[in-house]
Design an enzyme around this catalytic site. Structure first.
Site, PDB file in Angstrom:
ATOM      1  N   THR A 198     -19.476  -9.972 -35.783  1.00 41.81           N
ATOM      2  CA  THR A 198     -18.671  -8.827 -36.099  1.00 41.81           C
ATOM      3  C   THR A 198     -17.284  -9.542 -36.492  1.00 41.81           C
ATOM      4  OG1 THR A 198     -19.199  -7.542 -34.128  1.00 41.81           O
ATOM      5  CG2 THR A 198     -17.131  -7.594 -34.666  1.00 41.81           C
ATOM      6  N   GLY A 250     -19.951 -10.608 -29.757  1.00 39.52           N
ATOM      7  CA  GLY A 250     -21.245 -10.816 -28.804  1.00 39.52           C
ATOM      8  C   GLY A 250     -21.610  -9.606 -28.279  1.00 39.52           C
TER       9      GLY A 250
HETATM   10  N1  ASP Z   1     -20.015  -6.978 -30.398  1.00 40.04           N
HETATM   11  C1  ASP Z   1     -21.004  -6.277 -31.326  1.00 40.04           C
HETATM   12  C2  ASP Z   1     -21.726  -5.097 -30.688  1.00 40.04           C
HETATM   13  O1  ASP Z   1     -22.185  -5.222 -29.639  1.00 40.04           O
HETATM   14  C3  ASP Z   1     -21.873  -7.123 -32.090  1.00 40.04           C
HETATM   15  C4  ASP Z   1     -21.350  -8.614 -32.106  1.00 40.04           C
HETATM   16  O2  ASP Z   1     -20.156  -8.930 -32.124  1.00 40.04           O
HETATM   17  O3  ASP Z   1     -22.303  -9.370 -32.304  1.00 40.04           O
HETATM   18  O4  ASP Z   1     -22.020  -4.153 -31.623  1.00 40.04           O
END
Ligand code: ASP
Length: 345
Positions: A198, A250
């Site tokens: 992200t 995350g």
């Molecule tokens: N936080 C994002 C989600 O859960 C994904 C990520 O940041 O890796 O969609």
């Protein structure tokens, strides 16, 4: 051996201070004047955001222009165009923005076919009396404002998805019936890192105003319709013009369950440095992770979440649950990566 839940909880409660003391804490970076922070993949974004601010832009427009670079980058598999698709092979994007001076927010979730979800989130903020539009409603709203619908699935992302389907086994998000102590559900407990990613970006402009954006294609191969933390105000980002801003990347589910970005801003309001506030949110998630399938053998979270924060004074820092990593920052000293703190090695 895994500690029992009760022991683990007592351990964390009794050792919250000790835990924090052993967490790795790099130097806090402080700046006056324009400052922008982002996840590691946002080095170009923070440089661009500060450039825009120096040219007179409001922090909101600056951070959005910054992350647009990543949204349109076909080589970033975790954001916008080129992002990995859902389980059906469709790219679904989530994004939110928050504008400190007005306290307004805008967001879109499960948005298909629009390359710049952060721009649509800004339009939700500016041109509606709502905060969050989803799926077809969000796409229709974008089209009403002149966005064209494009195929966001690049050839490379499609091939990765096809490979995933051809080896479909334990890497989806459907869970069989299970109890709190079950570990092996035949499900992806050890997701490879490319499933996550992200970009978050927050900045302070020349007026001292703060704004934030988070944008993502979410969890790769997610159940269609799954929405993560990124477009949820208080989870994937939060901004208070008098205090500071925070955002995350995350495991979104952990942030949704802990309102982490709001928590970080509230901790800064109470006097925490950005780094201590981010570590506090990591500890809160660890305390609230009770299911064995989400823990490693030491009873710690088996997943990762990263936080990025800045305060009104221009101090910036980040922290994550597990392992050394870096984040992006830009200020009067230029754009660079800096070390993040972490709870567990
Ligand atoms: N936080 C994002 C989600 O859960 C994904 C990520 O940041 O890796 O969609």
């Amino acid at each position: 051996m895994k500690k029992s839940l009760m022991n683990r909880r007592d351990f964390i409660r009794n050792s919250a201070v000790a835990g924090a003391a052993t967490a790795l804490r790099p130097k806090i970076h402080s700046a006056t004047g324009p400052v922008a922070i982002a996840s590691r993949n946002g080095l170009g974004a923070v440089a661009r955001a500060v450039e825009e601010i120096n040219a007179g832009a409001d922090a909101l427009d600056a951070v959005i222009t910054g992350v647009n670079l990543v949204e349109e980058d076909p080589n970033d598999r975790t954001v916008g165009y080129g992002g990995l698709p859902n389980a059906d092979g469709v790219v679904e994007l989530d994004s939110a923005v928050m504008h400190g001076p007005t306290g307004r927010a805008g967001a879109v979730a499960s948005l298909q076919g629009i390359k710049y979800p952060s721009k649509v989130a800004r339009l939700v903020l500016q041109r509606t009396d709502h905060v969050l539009l989803v799926a077809k409603g969000a796409q229709d709203f974008a089209r009403m404002h002149g966005f064209s619908i494009e195929n966001l699935l690049t050839g490379e992302a499609r091939e990765i998805w096809v490979r995933w389907r051809e080896t479909l086994s334990n890497r989806d998000d459907y869970l069989p019936p299970h109890g709190p102590d079950d570990v092996d559900l035949g499900q992806a407990m050890k997701r490879s890192y490319e499933h996550w990613g992200t970009i978050h970006c927050s900045a302070i402009d020349l007026q001292g105003n703060i704004s934030s954006v988070t944008t993502t294609s979410g969890l790769a191969f997610k159940i269609p319709g799954r929405v993560g933390d990124s477009p949820i105000i208080g989870a994937g980002l939060y901004c208070d013009n008098e205090v500071g801003a925070a955002g995350s990347t995350g495991r979104g589910e952990a942030n949704l369950e802990n309102c982490s970005s709001f928590l970080i801003v509230e901790r800064m309001r109470m006097g925490d440095s950005p780094q201590d506030a981010c570590l506090y949110a990591c500890e809160r998630i660890a305390q609230n992770t009770h299911l064995a399938r989400l823990q490693n053998q030491a009873g710690e979270p088996a997943f990762n979440v990263s936080f990025y924060a800045l305060n009104k004074a221009g101090e910036v820092a980040g922290a994550r649950i597990r392992g050394a990593a870096q984040m992006s920052v830009a200020d009067k000293n230029g754009a660079r990566h800096i070390d993040m703190a972490y709870l567990y090695a």
